[in-house]
Scaffold this motif. Structure first.
Motif, PDB file in Angstrom:
ATOM      1  N   ALA A  15       0.831  -1.207   0.000  1.00 50.23           N
ATOM      2  CA  ALA A  15       0.000   0.000   0.000  1.00 50.23           C
ATOM      3  C   ALA A  15       0.864   1.256   0.000  1.00 50.23           C
ATOM      4  O   ALA A  15       0.591   2.223  -0.722  1.00 50.23           O
ATOM      5  CB  ALA A  15      -0.929  -0.006   1.214  1.00 50.23           C
ATOM      6  N   LEU A  16       1.926   1.246   0.815  1.00 48.90           N
ATOM      7  CA  LEU A  16       2.808   2.409   0.887  1.00 48.90           C
ATOM      8  C   LEU A  16       3.531   2.641  -0.430  1.00 48.90           C
ATOM      9  O   LEU A  16       3.642   3.785  -0.901  1.00 48.90           O
ATOM     10  CB  LEU A  16       3.817   2.217   2.024  1.00 48.90           C
ATOM     11  CG  LEU A  16       4.795   3.377   2.255  1.00 48.90           C
ATOM     12  CD1 LEU A  16       4.039   4.647   2.622  1.00 48.90           C
ATOM     13  CD2 LEU A  16       5.788   3.013   3.353  1.00 48.90           C
ATOM     14  N   LEU A  17       4.007   1.568  -1.038  1.00 57.10           N
ATOM     15  CA  LEU A  17       4.707   1.707  -2.315  1.00 57.10           C
ATOM     16  C   LEU A  17       3.783   2.234  -3.411  1.00 57.10           C
ATOM     17  O   LEU A  17       4.187   3.050  -4.237  1.00 57.10           O
ATOM     18  CB  LEU A  17       5.309   0.363  -2.735  1.00 57.10           C
ATOM     19  CG  LEU A  17       6.560  -0.079  -1.982  1.00 57.10           C
ATOM     20  CD1 LEU A  17       6.932  -1.496  -2.362  1.00 57.10           C
ATOM     21  CD2 LEU A  17       7.718   0.866  -2.270  1.00 57.10           C
ATOM     22  N   ARG A  18       2.555   1.758  -3.401  1.00 55.86           N
ATOM     23  CA  ARG A  18       1.599   2.193  -4.427  1.00 55.86           C
ATOM     24  C   ARG A  18       1.381   3.703  -4.412  1.00 55.86           C
ATOM     25  O   ARG A  18       1.306   4.331  -5.460  1.00 55.86           O
ATOM     26  CB  ARG A  18       0.266   1.474  -4.235  1.00 55.86           C
ATOM     27  CG  ARG A  18       0.210   0.082  -4.819  1.00 55.86           C
ATOM     28  CD  ARG A  18      -1.163  -0.522  -4.590  1.00 55.86           C
ATOM     29  NE  ARG A  18      -1.270  -1.840  -5.186  1.00 55.86           N
ATOM     30  CZ  ARG A  18      -2.296  -2.653  -4.979  1.00 55.86           C
ATOM     31  NH1 ARG A  18      -3.292  -2.271  -4.185  1.00 55.86           N
ATOM     32  NH2 ARG A  18      -2.332  -3.834  -5.565  1.00 55.86           N
ATOM     33  N   ILE A  19       1.264   4.270  -3.219  1.00 56.60           N
ATOM     34  CA  ILE A  19       1.002   5.709  -3.159  1.00 56.60           C
ATOM     35  C   ILE A  19       2.290   6.515  -3.204  1.00 56.60           C
ATOM     36  O   ILE A  19       2.268   7.704  -3.546  1.00 56.60           O
ATOM     37  CB  ILE A  19       0.186   6.076  -1.894  1.00 56.60           C
ATOM     38  CG1 ILE A  19       0.945   5.727  -0.622  1.00 56.60           C
ATOM     39  CG2 ILE A  19      -1.165   5.379  -1.923  1.00 56.60           C
ATOM     40  CD1 ILE A  19       0.240   6.149   0.647  1.00 56.60           C
ATOM     41  N   ALA A  20       3.424   5.869  -2.862  1.00 51.22           N
ATOM     42  CA  ALA A  20       4.699   6.599  -2.870  1.00 51.22           C
ATOM     43  C   ALA A  20       5.254   6.760  -4.280  1.00 51.22           C
ATOM     44  O   ALA A  20       5.885   7.780  -4.586  1.00 51.22           O
ATOM     45  CB  ALA A  20       5.721   5.884  -1.990  1.00 51.22           C
ATOM     46  N   ILE A  21       5.026   5.767  -5.140  1.00 47.84           N
ATOM     47  CA  ILE A  21       5.634   5.800  -6.478  1.00 47.84           C
ATOM     48  C   ILE A  21       5.189   7.010  -7.296  1.00 47.84           C
ATOM     49  O   ILE A  21       6.025   7.718  -7.867  1.00 47.84           O
ATOM     50  CB  ILE A  21       5.372   4.475  -7.221  1.00 47.84           C
ATOM     51  CG1 ILE A  21       6.201   3.358  -6.577  1.00 47.84           C
ATOM     52  CG2 ILE A  21       5.715   4.596  -8.702  1.00 47.84           C
ATOM     53  CD1 ILE A  21       5.912   1.983  -7.125  1.00 47.84           C
ATOM     54  N   PRO A  22       3.881   7.313  -7.401  1.00 47.84           N
ATOM     55  CA  PRO A  22       3.511   8.517  -8.161  1.00 47.84           C
ATOM     56  C   PRO A  22       4.028   9.803  -7.533  1.00 47.84           C
ATOM     57  O   PRO A  22       4.414  10.732  -8.249  1.00 47.84           O
ATOM     58  CB  PRO A  22       1.981   8.474  -8.186  1.00 47.84           C
ATOM     59  CG  PRO A  22       1.579   7.556  -7.083  1.00 47.84           C
ATOM     60  CD  PRO A  22       2.688   6.567  -6.971  1.00 47.84           C
ATOM     61  N   ALA A  23       4.047   9.864  -6.192  1.00 53.72           N
ATOM     62  CA  ALA A  23       4.556  11.072  -5.533  1.00 53.72           C
ATOM     63  C   ALA A  23       6.048  11.249  -5.798  1.00 53.72           C
ATOM     64  O   ALA A  23       6.515  12.359  -6.102  1.00 53.72           O
ATOM     65  CB  ALA A  23       4.286  10.991  -4.030  1.00 53.72           C
TER      66      ALA A  23
END
Length: 237
Positions: free
Chosen positions: A129-137
């Protein structure tokens, strides 16, 4: 037989693994719970869950190369791989091709919101979950940082060309027809506005002794222009 709290924790963990798609691990915990519960009513639910999951494993078309685990366990990892590929594509397009941020600025905020929604629906582990939202940011952050560096490079190199053209004019009474006329006496080479594959060079036109110097801030438009006649910077579009 385990205590009530131990059994409840074991049962809850099995349920969470089932929801995340880790069916083999869930089955293992359900079977442990069955052994510990004995004849308690909860064991009936655990047995039914084991039966249901084994049937799902048999009928599921999503299996890995070994055929022993449903592919649902692998889907979050593939989702991250797609995210990484998307990030690399955006970085290549914006930073590598145009030295700007336009595409990432349009895509990354939407991508970020979709990632949050996907996490709420699928309930993956916290790392996924963290990686999913961190990648676009992180993608947007890298592209914006590259754009800032490229902009600074253009602002440092533009005065060099302007100064060389002014020196040429002082020596010859006219501005050069092309920037190549500045080499090698006034400049060893023509510096670039940006280090990217497209829209990275300074453009120069001299029509009727009214030369202008142009470079792309945000291509394909967003061109910054310097007029030698009035000695001012402005924007063409």
């Amino acid at each position: 037989m385990g205590t009530t709290n131990e059994l409840d924790e074991l049962f809850d963990k099995a349920v969470q693994l089932e929801k995340r798609g880790a069916w083999d691990d869930a089955i293992s915990l359900y079977e442990q719970a069955i052994d510990k519960w004995g004849d308690r009513p909860e064991a009936v639910y655990a047995k039914n869950s084991v039966t249901r999951l084994r049937e799902m494993e048999k009928t599921s078309s999503w299996r890995n190369s070994d055929g022993d685990r449903p592919a649902r366990n692998m889907r979050p990892r593939r989702g991250i791989q797609r995210s990484v590929c998307g990030a690399l594509a955006l970085i290549a397009w914006d930073a590598g091709l145009g030295g700007t941020f336009l595409m990432s600025a349009l895509v990354c905020p939407i991508w970020f919101l979709i990632s949050i929604q996907k996490n709420l629906i699928e309930r993956p582990g916290w790392r996924v979950a963290l990686l999913r939202i961190a990648i676009p940011a992180l993608t947007l952050g890298l592209v914006l940082a590259n754009n800032a560096v490229q902009y600074r490079i253009a602002k440092m190199n533009a005065p060099r060309i302007i100064s060389a053209c002014e020196q040429f004019h002082a020596a010859n009474g006219t501005f050069p027809k092309t920037l190549n006329e500045l080499i090698p006496q006034y400049l060893p080479s023509i510096p670039r506005a940006k280090y990217c594959l497209m829209w990275g060079d300074f453009l120069y036109w001299n029509c009727d002794e009214n030369p202008i110097l142009v470079w792309y801030v945000v291509p394909p438009f967003g061109r910054k222009i310097y007029g030698f006649k009035d000695r001012r910077w402005g924007y063409l579009d």
